[in-house]
Enzyme design. Sequence first.
Site, mmCIF file in Angstrom:
data_model
loop_
_atom_site.group_PDB
_atom_site.id
_atom_site.type_symbol
_atom_site.label_atom_id
_atom_site.label_comp_id
_atom_site.label_asym_id
_atom_site.label_seq_id
_atom_site.Cartn_x
_atom_site.Cartn_y
_atom_site.Cartn_z
ATOM 1 N N GLU A 176 46.708 32.007 50.437
ATOM 2 C CA GLU A 176 46.490 33.190 51.280
ATOM 3 C C GLU A 176 45.366 32.960 52.301
ATOM 4 O O GLU A 176 44.192 32.907 51.915
ATOM 5 C CB GLU A 176 46.132 34.387 50.385
ATOM 6 C CG GLU A 176 45.849 35.655 51.161
ATOM 7 C CD GLU A 176 45.623 36.865 50.260
ATOM 8 O OE1 GLU A 176 45.290 36.687 49.074
ATOM 9 O OE2 GLU A 176 45.780 37.987 50.762
ATOM 10 N N GLU A 208 35.794 36.881 54.863
ATOM 11 C CA GLU A 208 36.008 36.443 53.477
ATOM 12 C C GLU A 208 36.130 34.936 53.321
ATOM 13 O O GLU A 208 35.946 34.414 52.224
ATOM 14 C CB GLU A 208 37.245 37.143 52.903
ATOM 15 C CG GLU A 208 37.055 38.649 52.866
ATOM 16 C CD GLU A 208 38.169 39.376 52.150
ATOM 17 O OE1 GLU A 208 38.618 38.896 51.098
ATOM 18 O OE2 GLU A 208 38.605 40.420 52.663
ATOM 19 N N HIS A 243 44.538 41.346 56.521
ATOM 20 C CA HIS A 243 43.793 40.235 57.131
ATOM 21 C C HIS A 243 44.373 39.922 58.515
ATOM 22 O O HIS A 243 43.642 39.640 59.460
ATOM 23 C CB HIS A 243 43.869 38.989 56.257
ATOM 24 C CG HIS A 243 43.257 39.160 54.900
ATOM 25 N ND1 HIS A 243 41.973 39.591 54.708
ATOM 26 C CD2 HIS A 243 43.754 38.951 53.652
ATOM 27 C CE1 HIS A 243 41.695 39.645 53.420
ATOM 28 N NE2 HIS A 243 42.771 39.263 52.751
ATOM 29 N N HIS A 275 51.393 40.894 51.437
ATOM 30 C CA HIS A 275 50.592 42.050 51.018
ATOM 31 C C HIS A 275 50.799 43.128 52.072
ATOM 32 O O HIS A 275 50.342 43.009 53.210
ATOM 33 C CB HIS A 275 49.111 41.666 50.843
ATOM 34 C CG HIS A 275 48.846 40.990 49.525
ATOM 35 N ND1 HIS A 275 47.751 40.203 49.257
ATOM 36 C CD2 HIS A 275 49.577 41.018 48.369
ATOM 37 C CE1 HIS A 275 47.814 39.778 47.999
ATOM 38 N NE2 HIS A 275 48.910 40.252 47.447
ATOM 39 N N ARG A 281 43.428 48.772 55.393
ATOM 40 C CA ARG A 281 43.661 48.383 54.000
ATOM 41 C C ARG A 281 44.118 49.553 53.136
ATOM 42 O O ARG A 281 44.001 49.526 51.911
ATOM 43 C CB ARG A 281 42.438 47.694 53.394
ATOM 44 C CG ARG A 281 42.884 46.568 52.480
ATOM 45 C CD ARG A 281 41.825 45.614 52.014
ATOM 46 N NE ARG A 281 42.504 44.351 51.709
ATOM 47 C CZ ARG A 281 41.947 43.259 51.253
ATOM 48 N NH1 ARG A 281 40.641 43.241 51.019
ATOM 49 N NH2 ARG A 281 42.645 42.172 51.019
ATOM 50 N N GLU A 317 48.845 45.675 48.121
ATOM 51 C CA GLU A 317 47.458 45.360 47.768
ATOM 52 C C GLU A 317 46.598 46.190 48.711
ATOM 53 O O GLU A 317 46.201 45.739 49.788
ATOM 54 C CB GLU A 317 47.171 43.871 47.931
ATOM 55 C CG GLU A 317 45.770 43.528 47.421
ATOM 56 C CD GLU A 317 45.339 42.120 47.759
ATOM 57 O OE1 GLU A 317 45.243 41.311 46.832
ATOM 58 O OE2 GLU A 317 45.113 41.840 48.952
HETATM 59 C C1 LER Z 1 43.390 38.856 47.892
HETATM 60 O O1 LER Z 1 44.790 38.992 47.914
HETATM 61 C C2 LER Z 1 42.802 39.225 49.182
HETATM 62 O O2 LER Z 1 43.483 39.699 50.053
HETATM 63 C C3 LER Z 1 41.389 38.974 49.443
HETATM 64 O O3 LER Z 1 40.891 39.899 50.368
HETATM 65 C C4 LER Z 1 40.539 38.870 48.244
HETATM 66 O O4 LER Z 1 39.839 40.020 48.017
HETATM 67 MN MN MN Z 2 45.648 39.898 49.908
#
Ligand code: LER
Ligand code: MN
Length: 274
Positions: A153, A159, A189, A212, A218, A247
């Site tokens: 990912e 991050e 993301h 996701h 988010r 997610e």
């Molecule tokens: C995990 O799937 C993710 O998207 C990251 O932001 C970990 O927190």
């Molecule tokens: Mn994710």
Amino acid sequence: MRSAVTLCRVAEAAAGPFVFHDELESGFRKAAELGFDAVELFLPGPDAVPIADIKALQDRHQLAIAAVGTGAGMVKHGLSLTDPDPARRAAALEFIGSMIDFGGALGAPAILGSMQGRHGGMVSRDQAIGWLAGALQKTGDRAAAFSVPFIYEPLNRYETNLFNHAASAVDFLRQGDIGNVVLLADLFHMAIEERDIAASLLAMGDLLGHVHWADSNRQAMGFGHTPTGPIAAVLREMNYRGHLSAEVLPLPSPDEAARQTIASIHQHFPAETA
Ligand code: LER
Ligand code: MN
């Protein structure tokens, strides 16, 4: 295309982007009641819940396991694949390996997200990417024993500083001859990093293995400002057969986040979910 919702039992991730945080029995029941096809599990480790107990919940509620997260290795133990200490890198790889075995026993792939770590300080970018490539070759092989892929990912810039974009992650996997590893498109993301999410999904091609399904803030898809129509159209054009997994933050409540997720999937994939 199949729907999934996240179930988290990691205390350190109580404020994280997961829909249901209560006992697995309750999360499975709610997922089934709302019509999800699968659940995605974020657990403290491979021994946190016996595999037989999870299989019993699957049987009772008729749900697949979409994937298992490995992030507890980071949030509980501070492990990453790009730690300057070789013993810590080895421990990170072993933790991920144990989660591949755990997921594999359930027919589910494991995901590498936060445990990829970052470069900086004593670790150069080339060094970190070399360690990541070596680890992904091993995790891909280990997952192959269960006939599932391993999922890598790309994350947003806050991050990780390894791979933030679909295109660079695709080049990395292809050039590194990394087999049995697919990409996770986390639309949260991507909303931060990509110029055009739909075009970036298309560029992932057959490396796209998991999604996701999260909006720009988010929250559940539809609660933010991501243009979902073109994204759904491109997933249909690609004949994407993997999961759309929520997610997302449990806002305004876990139940409403889950309900909105299912509503958005029905809205954008009417033929597939009829
Ligand atoms: C995990 O799937 C993710 O998207 C990251 O932001 C970990 O927190
Ligand atoms: Mn994710």
